[in-house]
Scaffold this motif. Sequence first.
Motif, PDB file in Angstrom:
ATOM      1  N   THR A   7      41.605  48.759  40.744  1.00  0.00           N
ATOM      2  CA  THR A   7      40.228  48.331  41.936  1.00  0.00           C
ATOM      3  C   THR A   7      38.992  48.753  40.926  1.00  0.00           C
ATOM      4  O   THR A   7      38.916  49.847  40.438  1.00  0.00           O
ATOM      5  CB  THR A   7      40.319  49.173  43.023  1.00  0.00           C
ATOM      6  OG1 THR A   7      41.699  49.040  43.577  1.00  0.00           O
ATOM      7  CG2 THR A   7      39.237  49.029  44.033  1.00  0.00           C
ATOM      8  N   ALA A   8      38.202  47.801  40.880  1.00  0.00           N
ATOM      9  CA  ALA A   8      36.806  47.986  40.284  1.00  0.00           C
ATOM     10  C   ALA A   8      36.172  48.732  41.154  1.00  0.00           C
ATOM     11  O   ALA A   8      35.967  48.615  42.215  1.00  0.00           O
ATOM     12  CB  ALA A   8      36.354  46.562  39.859  1.00  0.00           C
ATOM     13  N   LYS A  63      32.572  49.152  41.050  1.00  0.00           N
ATOM     14  CA  LYS A  63      31.476  48.292  41.282  1.00  0.00           C
ATOM     15  C   LYS A  63      32.247  47.059  41.260  1.00  0.00           C
ATOM     16  O   LYS A  63      32.692  46.516  39.989  1.00  0.00           O
ATOM     17  CB  LYS A  63      30.381  48.565  40.450  1.00  0.00           C
ATOM     18  CG  LYS A  63      29.777  49.704  40.559  1.00  0.00           C
ATOM     19  CD  LYS A  63      28.661  49.994  39.650  1.00  0.00           C
ATOM     20  CE  LYS A  63      28.053  51.343  39.939  1.00  0.00           C
ATOM     21  NZ  LYS A  63      27.180  51.751  38.756  1.00  0.00           N
ATOM     22  N   PRO A  64      32.200  46.024  42.253  1.00  0.00           N
ATOM     23  CA  PRO A  64      32.658  44.633  41.965  1.00  0.00           C
ATOM     24  C   PRO A  64      32.136  43.774  40.873  1.00  0.00           C
ATOM     25  O   PRO A  64      30.960  43.987  40.577  1.00  0.00           O
ATOM     26  CB  PRO A  64      32.171  44.044  43.408  1.00  0.00           C
ATOM     27  CG  PRO A  64      32.060  45.130  44.449  1.00  0.00           C
ATOM     28  CD  PRO A  64      31.803  46.260  43.494  1.00  0.00           C
ATOM     29  N   LYS A 103      31.731  39.680  42.344  1.00  0.00           N
ATOM     30  CA  LYS A 103      32.415  39.640  43.575  1.00  0.00           C
ATOM     31  C   LYS A 103      33.828  39.920  43.707  1.00  0.00           C
ATOM     32  O   LYS A 103      34.399  39.647  44.654  1.00  0.00           O
ATOM     33  CB  LYS A 103      31.905  38.418  44.434  1.00  0.00           C
ATOM     34  CG  LYS A 103      30.329  38.212  44.317  1.00  0.00           C
ATOM     35  CD  LYS A 103      30.155  36.946  45.334  1.00  0.00           C
ATOM     36  CE  LYS A 103      28.612  36.808  45.345  1.00  0.00           C
ATOM     37  NZ  LYS A 103      28.346  35.553  46.325  1.00  0.00           N
ATOM     38  N   GLN A 104      34.476  40.386  42.625  1.00  0.00           N
ATOM     39  CA  GLN A 104      35.977  40.492  42.695  1.00  0.00           C
ATOM     40  C   GLN A 104      35.896  42.067  42.614  1.00  0.00           C
ATOM     41  O   GLN A 104      35.512  42.658  41.839  1.00  0.00           O
ATOM     42  CB  GLN A 104      36.562  39.883  41.441  1.00  0.00           C
ATOM     43  CG  GLN A 104      36.414  38.297  41.466  1.00  0.00           C
ATOM     44  CD  GLN A 104      37.305  37.845  42.737  1.00  0.00           C
ATOM     45  OE1 GLN A 104      38.429  38.270  43.060  1.00  0.00           O
ATOM     46  NE2 GLN A 104      36.602  37.044  43.564  1.00  0.00           N
ATOM     47  N   LYS A 105      37.079  42.639  43.280  1.00  0.00           N
ATOM     48  CA  LYS A 105      37.223  43.949  43.271  1.00  0.00           C
ATOM     49  C   LYS A 105      38.823  44.401  42.963  1.00  0.00           C
ATOM     50  O   LYS A 105      38.837  45.399  42.078  1.00  0.00           O
ATOM     51  CB  LYS A 105      37.117  44.409  44.683  1.00  0.00           C
ATOM     52  CG  LYS A 105      36.915  45.849  44.787  1.00  0.00           C
ATOM     53  CD  LYS A 105      36.642  46.607  46.324  1.00  0.00           C
ATOM     54  CE  LYS A 105      36.570  47.799  46.160  1.00  0.00           C
ATOM     55  NZ  LYS A 105      36.140  48.504  47.467  1.00  0.00           N
ATOM     56  N   HIS A 106      39.496  43.730  43.255  1.00  0.00           N
ATOM     57  CA  HIS A 106      40.892  43.794  42.751  1.00  0.00           C
ATOM     58  C   HIS A 106      41.669  42.960  41.734  1.00  0.00           C
ATOM     59  O   HIS A 106      41.383  41.906  41.493  1.00  0.00           O
ATOM     60  CB  HIS A 106      41.723  43.603  44.051  1.00  0.00           C
ATOM     61  CG  HIS A 106      41.751  44.558  45.306  1.00  0.00           C
ATOM     62  ND1 HIS A 106      40.900  44.042  46.262  1.00  0.00           N
ATOM     63  CD2 HIS A 106      41.651  45.818  45.357  1.00  0.00           C
ATOM     64  CE1 HIS A 106      40.758  44.922  47.092  1.00  0.00           C
ATOM     65  NE2 HIS A 106      41.072  45.998  46.641  1.00  0.00           N
ATOM     66  N   ALA A 114      41.671  38.578  38.173  1.00  0.00           N
ATOM     67  CA  ALA A 114      41.243  39.034  39.528  1.00  0.00           C
ATOM     68  C   ALA A 114      42.395  38.170  40.427  1.00  0.00           C
ATOM     69  O   ALA A 114      42.740  37.242  40.549  1.00  0.00           O
ATOM     70  CB  ALA A 114      39.911  38.104  39.642  1.00  0.00           C
ATOM     71  N   TRP A 131      36.922  52.306  37.038  1.00  0.00           N
ATOM     72  CA  TRP A 131      38.333  51.710  37.693  1.00  0.00           C
ATOM     73  C   TRP A 131      38.975  52.643  38.536  1.00  0.00           C
ATOM     74  O   TRP A 131      39.067  53.872  38.004  1.00  0.00           O
ATOM     75  CB  TRP A 131      39.020  51.331  36.461  1.00  0.00           C
ATOM     76  CG  TRP A 131      38.644  50.056  35.667  1.00  0.00           C
ATOM     77  CD1 TRP A 131      37.888  50.131  34.563  1.00  0.00           C
ATOM     78  CD2 TRP A 131      38.610  48.657  36.106  1.00  0.00           C
ATOM     79  NE1 TRP A 131      37.606  49.033  34.093  1.00  0.00           N
ATOM     80  CE2 TRP A 131      37.971  47.849  35.265  1.00  0.00           C
ATOM     81  CE3 TRP A 131      39.102  48.149  37.301  1.00  0.00           C
ATOM     82  CZ2 TRP A 131      37.814  46.716  35.275  1.00  0.00           C
ATOM     83  CZ3 TRP A 131      39.099  46.495  37.248  1.00  0.00           C
ATOM     84  CH2 TRP A 131      38.383  46.074  36.230  1.00  0.00           C
ATOM     85  N   TRP A 164      45.066  49.506  44.511  1.00  0.00           N
ATOM     86  CA  TRP A 164      44.307  48.759  45.278  1.00  0.00           C
ATOM     87  C   TRP A 164      43.863  49.542  46.258  1.00  0.00           C
ATOM     88  O   TRP A 164      44.558  49.812  47.105  1.00  0.00           O
ATOM     89  CB  TRP A 164      44.907  47.421  45.725  1.00  0.00           C
ATOM     90  CG  TRP A 164      45.060  46.310  44.580  1.00  0.00           C
ATOM     91  CD1 TRP A 164      44.655  46.463  43.396  1.00  0.00           C
ATOM     92  CD2 TRP A 164      46.162  45.190  44.534  1.00  0.00           C
ATOM     93  NE1 TRP A 164      45.238  45.427  42.633  1.00  0.00           N
ATOM     94  CE2 TRP A 164      45.920  44.706  43.155  1.00  0.00           C
ATOM     95  CE3 TRP A 164      46.986  44.845  45.448  1.00  0.00           C
ATOM     96  CZ2 TRP A 164      46.886  43.689  43.116  1.00  0.00           C
ATOM     97  CZ3 TRP A 164      47.650  43.822  45.239  1.00  0.00           C
ATOM     98  CH2 TRP A 164      47.505  43.049  44.036  1.00  0.00           C
TER      99      TRP A 164
END
Length: 73
Positions: free
Chosen positions: A15-16, A18-19, A22-25, A48, A68, A72
């Motif tokens: 999991t990022a 900071k996205p 716009k992607q986090k996982h 992503a 990181w 998730w």
Amino acid sequence: MNRLSPKKLLLSKWTAVKPIAKQKHFLVSKVIEPELPNEKLDLIEIEAVYSKKVMQIHWRDLSDSSLWIQGWK
């Protein structure tokens, strides 16, 4: 955080903090082997989960808890 081994990163989940775009996982989709056998492993590809966009990063960046989180969240 546990010590990371580049040989065990394949298909691990991240999991990022900071996205990124716009992607986090993300999922480690590929461990990029060095061209010469005596060189150390440095790059991996992360994908992503939602958009399937792939990017290369240095595998040691995953150790940075400000960037990181393993799994998730």
